[in-house]
Write an enzyme that holds these catalytic residues in place. Structure first.
Site, mmCIF file in Angstrom:
data_model
loop_
_atom_site.group_PDB
_atom_site.id
_atom_site.type_symbol
_atom_site.label_atom_id
_atom_site.label_comp_id
_atom_site.label_asym_id
_atom_site.label_seq_id
_atom_site.Cartn_x
_atom_site.Cartn_y
_atom_site.Cartn_z
ATOM 1 N N ARG A 62 59.460 42.169 26.107
ATOM 2 C CA ARG A 62 58.849 40.906 25.696
ATOM 3 C C ARG A 62 59.669 39.715 26.223
ATOM 4 O O ARG A 62 59.124 38.721 26.684
ATOM 5 C CB ARG A 62 58.780 40.835 24.169
ATOM 6 N N MET A 87 46.414 35.967 23.688
ATOM 7 C CA MET A 87 46.514 37.065 22.730
ATOM 8 C C MET A 87 47.828 37.836 22.819
ATOM 9 O O MET A 87 47.880 39.009 22.446
ATOM 10 C CB MET A 87 45.308 38.007 22.899
ATOM 11 N N HIS A 106 43.369 29.392 15.787
ATOM 12 C CA HIS A 106 43.253 30.724 15.175
ATOM 13 C C HIS A 106 41.940 30.782 14.393
ATOM 14 O O HIS A 106 41.632 29.853 13.646
ATOM 15 C CB HIS A 106 44.442 30.977 14.240
HETATM 16 C C1 GAR Z 1 38.775 32.114 19.787
HETATM 17 O O1 GAR Z 1 37.889 32.400 18.743
HETATM 18 C C2 GAR Z 1 40.162 31.825 19.245
HETATM 19 O O2 GAR Z 1 40.149 31.185 17.999
HETATM 20 C C3 GAR Z 1 40.726 33.219 19.109
HETATM 21 O O3 GAR Z 1 40.248 33.919 20.204
HETATM 22 C C4 GAR Z 1 39.024 33.349 20.651
HETATM 23 C C5 GAR Z 1 39.203 32.986 22.100
HETATM 24 O O4 GAR Z 1 37.996 32.583 22.663
HETATM 25 N N1 GAR Z 1 42.158 33.189 19.070
HETATM 26 C C6 GAR Z 1 42.885 34.105 18.454
HETATM 27 O O5 GAR Z 1 42.424 35.057 17.858
HETATM 28 C C7 GAR Z 1 44.380 33.868 18.528
HETATM 29 N N2 GAR Z 1 45.074 34.697 17.617
HETATM 30 P P1 GAR Z 1 38.002 31.801 24.045
HETATM 31 O O6 GAR Z 1 38.831 32.618 25.027
HETATM 32 O O7 GAR Z 1 36.556 31.783 24.447
HETATM 33 O O8 GAR Z 1 38.577 30.442 23.822
#
Ligand code: GAR
Length: 213
Positions: A62, A87, A106
């Site tokens: 990491r 992610m 989030h």
């Molecule tokens: C979004 O819903 C965001 O809130 C979530 O992933 C999706 C990404 O969509 N984020 C997380 O879960 C972070 N822990 P996108 O790539 O279309 O913006």
């Protein structure tokens, strides 16, 4: 001009919403993905934004990944780093390096449901309100001073997919607004609270910081 680097892992629809918002005084310096196949990279390229990939799969630890990512980010000397569907969990040193100038979105009303599968967890818990949170990033996962939250009612016939779709629409409004406030230097962090300098705009369905006293 405030320079922004956006980190993505996939679709990139929040990144797209921020790019499309064309925030005065802000330039998107780069979009960086930890996944070579992230769909959002194509949108960024089409809009003339430099893109790069720092694949976590290429690093043994990491720390090594975090260092490579930081090197890539620092090339652009950004004022703000925006995590938009990024992610990967980031290490403490990485987070501290950008403390106060890194935001995340989030898909839950934090501190409820940190981590993955937030919509499933909300349905399992039977909550009647669910939503999304924009916050400054601190070393503890999905913690950190909350900038704004958007909420929606949970209906009896909601599914993970219907909640995700409805909340994503809120995210696309709230995230560009939060970035705009940062660019305008209106966000004041006091401990775990974020206050907003100047007049707070009222938004239907979502909660904004309190104006500074
Ligand atoms: C979004 O819903 C965001 O809130 C979530 O992933 C999706 C990404 O969509 N984020 C997380 O879960 C972070 N822990 P996108 O790539 O279309 O913006």
């Amino acid at each position: 001009m405030k320079k922004i680097v956006i980190l993505i892992s996939g679709r990139g629809s929040n990144m797209e919403a921020i790019v499309r918002a064309a925030i005065p005084g802000a330039s998107i310096a780069a979009v960086i993905s930890n996944k070579p196949g992230a769909a959002g990279l194509a949108f960024a390229r089409e809009h003339g934004i430099p893109t790069s990939v720092v694949s976590h799969a290429d690093f043994a630890s990491r720390e090594a990944f975090d260092d490579a990512l930081a090197n890539e980010i620092d090339q652009y000397s950004p004022d703000l780093i925006v995590l938009a569907g990024f992610m990967r969990v980031l290490g403490d040193d990485f987070v501290r390096r950008y403390e106060g100038r890194m935001m995340n979105i989030h898909p839950s009303l934090l501190p409820s449901f940190p981590g993955l599968h937030t919509h499933r967890k909300a349905l399992e818990a039977g909550v009647r309100l669910h939503g999304a949170t924009v916050h400054f990033v601190t070393p503890t996962l999905d913690c950190g001073p909350i900038i704004a939250q958007a909420a929606t009612m949970v209906a009896d016939d909601d599914t993970e997919a219907s909640l995700a779709a409805r909340i994503l629409e809120l995210e696309h409004v709230m995230y560009p607004q939060a970035v705009r406030w940062f660019v305008e230097e209106r966000l004041v962090v006091a401990g775990n609270r974020v206050q907003l300098r100047g007049v707070a705009t009222q938004h239907r369905g979502w909660i904004v910081p309190q104006p500074e006293a």
